[in-house]
Scaffold this motif. Structure first.
Motif, short mmCIF file in Angstrom:
data_model
loop_
_atom_site.label_atom_id
_atom_site.label_comp_id
_atom_site.label_asym_id
_atom_site.label_seq_id
_atom_site.Cartn_x
_atom_site.Cartn_y
_atom_site.Cartn_z
N ASP A 138 4.45 -22.65 78.67
CA ASP A 138 4.68 -24.07 79.26
C ASP A 138 5.83 -23.97 80.17
O ASP A 138 6.35 -22.96 80.10
N ASP A 139 6.00 -24.97 81.15
CA ASP A 139 7.05 -24.89 81.85
C ASP A 139 8.42 -25.07 80.96
O ASP A 139 8.46 -26.16 80.37
N THR A 140 9.39 -24.31 81.30
CA THR A 140 10.84 -24.52 80.73
C THR A 140 11.82 -25.05 81.69
O THR A 140 12.76 -25.00 81.26
N SER A 161 13.54 -34.06 64.25
CA SER A 161 12.78 -33.06 64.17
C SER A 161 12.10 -32.31 65.38
O SER A 161 11.86 -31.31 65.59
N LYS A 162 12.30 -32.89 66.51
CA LYS A 162 12.27 -32.48 67.78
C LYS A 162 13.36 -31.74 68.44
O LYS A 162 13.17 -31.10 69.63
N ALA A 163 14.38 -31.84 67.84
CA ALA A 163 15.69 -31.13 68.43
C ALA A 163 15.78 -29.78 68.32
O ALA A 163 15.57 -29.33 67.35
N ASP A 164 16.11 -29.15 69.28
CA ASP A 164 16.14 -27.77 69.38
C ASP A 164 17.74 -27.20 68.43
O ASP A 164 17.61 -26.09 67.80
N ILE A 165 18.49 -28.09 68.75
CA ILE A 165 19.79 -27.88 68.00
C ILE A 165 20.60 -29.24 67.76
O ILE A 165 20.47 -30.17 68.38
N VAL A 166 21.00 -29.19 66.54
CA VAL A 166 21.82 -30.36 66.21
C VAL A 166 23.07 -30.07 65.79
O VAL A 166 23.27 -29.22 64.79
N TYR A 167 24.15 -30.74 66.08
CA TYR A 167 25.49 -30.40 65.64
C TYR A 167 26.12 -31.50 65.07
O TYR A 167 25.81 -32.74 65.15
N GLU A 168 26.50 -31.19 63.72
CA GLU A 168 27.06 -32.30 62.68
C GLU A 168 28.62 -32.06 62.57
O GLU A 168 28.99 -30.97 62.15
N MET A 169 29.35 -33.26 62.72
CA MET A 169 30.97 -33.31 62.56
C MET A 169 31.26 -34.33 62.38
O MET A 169 30.58 -35.49 62.36
N VAL A 177 20.15 -32.04 70.65
CA VAL A 177 20.08 -31.29 71.60
C VAL A 177 18.53 -31.20 71.94
O VAL A 177 17.90 -30.20 71.18
N PHE A 178 17.66 -31.74 73.05
CA PHE A 178 16.41 -31.62 73.25
C PHE A 178 16.18 -30.87 74.51
O PHE A 178 16.77 -31.18 75.52
N GLN A 179 15.20 -29.95 74.53
CA GLN A 179 14.70 -29.08 75.76
C GLN A 179 13.26 -28.66 75.49
O GLN A 179 12.36 -29.00 76.42
N SER A 180 13.08 -28.02 74.34
CA SER A 180 11.66 -27.55 74.14
C SER A 180 10.70 -28.57 73.97
O SER A 180 9.51 -28.64 74.16
N GLU A 181 11.35 -29.74 73.10
CA GLU A 181 10.44 -30.83 72.94
C GLU A 181 11.10 -32.29 73.02
O GLU A 181 12.28 -32.18 72.90
#
Length: 356
Positions: free
Chosen positions: A66-68, A90-98, A110-114
């Motif tokens: 797919d196009d990235t 569930s679609k997030a590539d990264i989740v920061y929790e603080m 943070v969403f990029q691939s989905e």
């Protein structure tokens, strides 16, 4: 008309050959787990990743055709018990929790691939969340802001969409929850808002370092099938349980599994990165300043094992480091838990084999 003897013999031999071939195929084992297609005359190998895929997503390391080439989107997600379960995690590539304030934690997803259809509940900005989003060159999405965050947003520090400006237009209120736990935005509206503000959505972020398949097979570390993280209030404490079959971690908060609101799909995580960073309370509400330039002690969990590493801020990205070299993530989803350096990560995190 009579058929000639040679023709009859040929037909009989052809029939016998077909029957024998069919019988032989039926006796051959079929192994669906193998990369070989068993039971056919010619063995076919599945192509290597290098042959099968032309690219990979920069924040997950997942190979794809797919196009990235599209920009990442970072959304502030409410983690108050009244905001659970959330939508889109569930679609997030990264989740920061603080911490957001006092002992209340918040997510930066943070969403990029989905890209999920809808994400939320969306909550207010903090300056250190904004800095993390800036490090990944995200469009930053929030609903409200602290005084320090407002100053950064007003000065144009990052491309952003704020629900204070777009409440009722780009942002929608759910009738199933009460404010401030009911603000949602669709990714269609995020794209619409980006277009209205002339934000470029075409450039992907710089890639993290990811492990090769051979490196994953040699992963070292102590057993970590059970992880418990204390944020000081039981409703915000976190547990992760490792599933050997899927080789992923499931997340629990206040003894409830973290799932999607709409369909209850569980959140599955490939990397858990736990770091300690200097925290300082800055006002009477309990808002904090978190130093993401200091570096420090960290734990990295992958494939049911954990190791102690250091974390560093490299060009705005928080990465695991060992002996000065960036440590690779397992391709997949990553969850980053940020803890205060006092009392410290060793006091706030329990790691080990799953307890019965």
């Amino acid at each position: 008309m009579k058929k000639s003897l040679p023709l009859i013999l040929f037909a009989v031999l052809l029939l016998m050959s077909g029957c024998l071939k069919k019988e032989a195929m039926s006796e051959r084992p079929i192994d669906n787990s193998s990369s070989e297609i068993v039971g056919q005359d010619e063995t076919t190998q599945e192509p290597d990743d290098s042959d099968q895929y032309t690219n990979f997503f920069p924040l997950t390391g997942i190979a794809t055709n797919d196009d990235t080439e599209h920009r990442a989107i970072a959304v502030m997600i409410n983690n108050h018990p009244r905001a659970r379960p959330q939508s889109g995690l569930s679609k997030a590539d990264i989740v920061y929790e603080m911490y957001a304030e006092a002992e209340v934690t918040r997510f930066l997803a943070v969403f990029q691939s989905e890209m999920p259809k809808e994400v939320g509940p969306v909550r207010s900005a903090r300056d250190y969340f904004i800095k993390l989003a800036k490090g990944l060159d995200c469009v930053y999405v929030c609903h409200g802001n602290s005084p320090d965050a407002k100053e950064m947003l007003d000065q144009g520090y990052i491309d952003h969409l704020n629900g204070l400006q777009y409440d009722g237009t780009l942002f929608k209120r759910s009738s199933e929850r009460k404010a401030p736990h009911n603000s949602y935005i669709s990714f269609e509206n995020i794209e619409r808002g980006a277009e209205q503000n002339s934000y470029d959505l075409t450039e992907k972020p710089k890639a993290f370092t990811f492990l090769e398949k051979s490196e994953m097979e040699l992963l070292q570390g102590e057993p970590a099938s059970f992880v418990q993280i204390s944020y000081g209030a039981s409703s915000f404490d976190v547990e992760f349980l490792y599933d050997e079959q899927s080789e992923t971690y499931s997340r629990y908060s206040n003894n409830q599994q973290t799932v999607e609101y709409e369909d209850e799909v569980p959140i599955k995580i490939d990397n858990i990165f736990i770091i300690e960073a200097p925290h300082k309370v800055i006002d009477s509400v309990g808002r904090r300043d978190i130093d993401f330039d200091a570096g420090g002690k960290a734990y990295l969990l992958q494939k049911g094992k954990w190791i102690e590493v250091q974390w560093e801020n490299r060009e705005g990205r928080i990465v695991p480091v060992e002996n000065g070299k960036e440590v690779g993530f397992v391709p997949g989803k990553t969850w980053v838990n940020v803890l205060p350096d006092k009392p410290g990560i060793s006091q706030l995190v329990h790691l080990g084999a799953q307890e019965n």
